[in-house]
Design a protein around this motif. Structure first.
Motif, short mmCIF file in Angstrom:
data_model
loop_
_atom_site.label_atom_id
_atom_site.label_comp_id
_atom_site.label_asym_id
_atom_site.label_seq_id
_atom_site.Cartn_x
_atom_site.Cartn_y
_atom_site.Cartn_z
N ARG A 1 -16.56 26.31 1.73
CA ARG A 1 -15.64 25.88 2.77
C ARG A 1 -16.31 24.81 3.62
O ARG A 1 -17.36 25.03 4.20
N VAL A 2 -15.67 23.65 3.69
CA VAL A 2 -16.24 22.51 4.38
C VAL A 2 -15.71 22.46 5.82
O VAL A 2 -14.53 22.67 6.05
N PRO A 3 -16.58 22.16 6.78
CA PRO A 3 -16.12 22.10 8.18
C PRO A 3 -15.10 20.99 8.41
O PRO A 3 -15.11 19.96 7.75
N ALA A 4 -14.24 21.21 9.37
CA ALA A 4 -13.25 20.22 9.77
C ALA A 4 -13.96 19.06 10.46
O ALA A 4 -15.07 19.22 10.97
N PRO A 5 -13.31 17.89 10.51
CA PRO A 5 -13.95 16.74 11.17
C PRO A 5 -13.84 16.80 12.69
O PRO A 5 -12.93 17.42 13.25
N VAL B 1 -10.99 23.40 23.69
CA VAL B 1 -10.02 23.45 22.59
C VAL B 1 -8.91 22.44 22.85
O VAL B 1 -8.50 21.71 21.94
N ALA B 2 -8.41 22.38 24.07
CA ALA B 2 -7.34 21.42 24.41
C ALA B 2 -7.81 19.99 24.16
O ALA B 2 -7.07 19.18 23.59
N ALA B 3 -9.04 19.66 24.56
CA ALA B 3 -9.57 18.32 24.34
C ALA B 3 -9.72 18.03 22.85
O ALA B 3 -9.41 16.92 22.39
N ALA B 4 -10.17 19.01 22.07
CA ALA B 4 -10.32 18.83 20.62
C ALA B 4 -8.97 18.59 19.97
O ALA B 4 -8.84 17.73 19.09
N ILE B 5 -7.95 19.33 20.40
CA ILE B 5 -6.61 19.14 19.84
C ILE B 5 -6.08 17.75 20.22
O ILE B 5 -5.53 17.04 19.37
N ALA B 6 -6.26 17.36 21.47
CA ALA B 6 -5.80 16.04 21.91
C ALA B 6 -6.47 14.93 21.10
O ALA B 6 -5.81 13.99 20.65
N ASP B 7 -7.78 15.04 20.90
CA ASP B 7 -8.50 14.04 20.10
C ASP B 7 -8.00 14.00 18.66
O ASP B 7 -7.84 12.93 18.08
N SER B 8 -7.72 15.18 18.10
CA SER B 8 -7.26 15.23 16.70
C SER B 8 -5.82 14.70 16.58
O SER B 8 -5.46 14.14 15.55
N LEU B 9 -5.03 14.86 17.63
CA LEU B 9 -3.68 14.26 17.62
C LEU B 9 -3.79 12.75 17.56
O LEU B 9 -3.07 12.09 16.81
N THR B 10 -4.69 12.19 18.36
CA THR B 10 -4.90 10.75 18.37
C THR B 10 -5.41 10.27 17.02
O THR B 10 -5.00 9.23 16.52
N ALA B 11 -6.29 11.04 16.40
CA ALA B 11 -6.87 10.68 15.11
C ALA B 11 -5.92 10.97 13.94
O ALA B 11 -6.17 10.52 12.82
N GLY B 12 -4.86 11.73 14.19
CA GLY B 12 -3.92 12.07 13.12
C GLY B 12 -4.41 13.17 12.20
O GLY B 12 -3.95 13.29 11.06
N THR B 13 -5.33 14.00 12.68
CA THR B 13 -5.91 15.04 11.83
C THR B 13 -5.45 16.45 12.17
O THR B 13 -5.73 17.39 11.43
N TRP B 14 -4.74 16.64 13.28
CA TRP B 14 -4.38 17.97 13.76
C TRP B 14 -3.63 18.78 12.72
O TRP B 14 -3.95 19.94 12.47
N THR B 15 -2.62 18.22 12.08
CA THR B 15 -1.81 19.01 11.15
C THR B 15 -2.50 19.27 9.82
O THR B 15 -2.00 20.03 9.00
N ARG B 16 -3.66 18.67 9.61
CA ARG B 16 -4.44 18.96 8.40
C ARG B 16 -5.29 20.22 8.56
O ARG B 16 -5.81 20.74 7.58
N LEU B 17 -5.43 20.70 9.78
CA LEU B 17 -6.14 21.96 10.00
C LEU B 17 -5.12 23.07 9.79
O LEU B 17 -4.10 23.12 10.48
#
Length: 166
Positions: free
Chosen positions: A4-8, A109-125
């Motif tokens: 299992r590979v860690p998320a970015p 967690v909120a900051a991580a989600i916000a950053d991933s939304l900007t990066a377009g990676t949130w829904t891949r988790l």
């Protein structure tokens, strides 16, 4: 499981928190001092962290198209308690979202989600489809349609069950 590979980026925090509970083995990493220290939690903060963990898991199950595993406080309700502020670096003018006051884990967690939304990676988790697993994994498949945390374990088990049912 080692494959299992860690998320970015910051999603590794979300993935790590969700994966503190091994559903198959019944082991909760937040029960140990080391597990709590990993997230900067006191014993008194563990119930709130568990609520956050399960709300995240339900959201990650939804990312993968699966129904909730149980009733939880909606993630949006929890995140409302972790406002973020836009901060600007005066040296280079870059901007980022930073947690305001409040629960430190929830804010991170909120900051991580916000950053991933900007990066377009949130829904891949996502969370694994297997009911005895629901492990958080980052879907690296080209089409973004991964269903299991590991094809070698959960995916193979599901395929074997389908094969035996025939």
């Amino acid at each position: 499981m080692s494959e299992r590979v860690p998320a970015p980026g910051g999603l590794v925090l979300v993935q790590g928190l969700v994966n503190t509970l091994d559903l198959e083995g019944g082991v909760d990493g937040l029960d140990t001092a080391d597990g709590r220290a990993r997230f900067g939690l006191t014993t008194a903060e563990v119930p709130g962290a568990r609520d956050l963990r399960e709300s995240l898991r339900v959201t990650l199950l939804a990312h993968a198209g699966h129904p909730p595993h149980r009733e939880v406080t909606p993630l949006g309700v929890l995140l409302a308690g972790a406002p973020l502020l836009v901060t600007i670096d005066t040296d280079d003018g870059s901007a980022r979202l930073a947690p305001a006051d409040g629960d430190p884990l929830l804010a991170r967690v909120a900051a991580a989600i916000a950053d991933s939304l900007t990066a377009g990676t949130w829904t891949r988790l996502k969370a694994c489809e297997a009911p005895t697993c629901h492990w958080a994994y980052y879907d690296r498949s080209p089409a973004g349609r991964g269903r299991w945390c590991s094809m070698q374990v959960c995916g193979a088990r599901a395929k074997m069950r389908r094969y035996r049912a025939k």
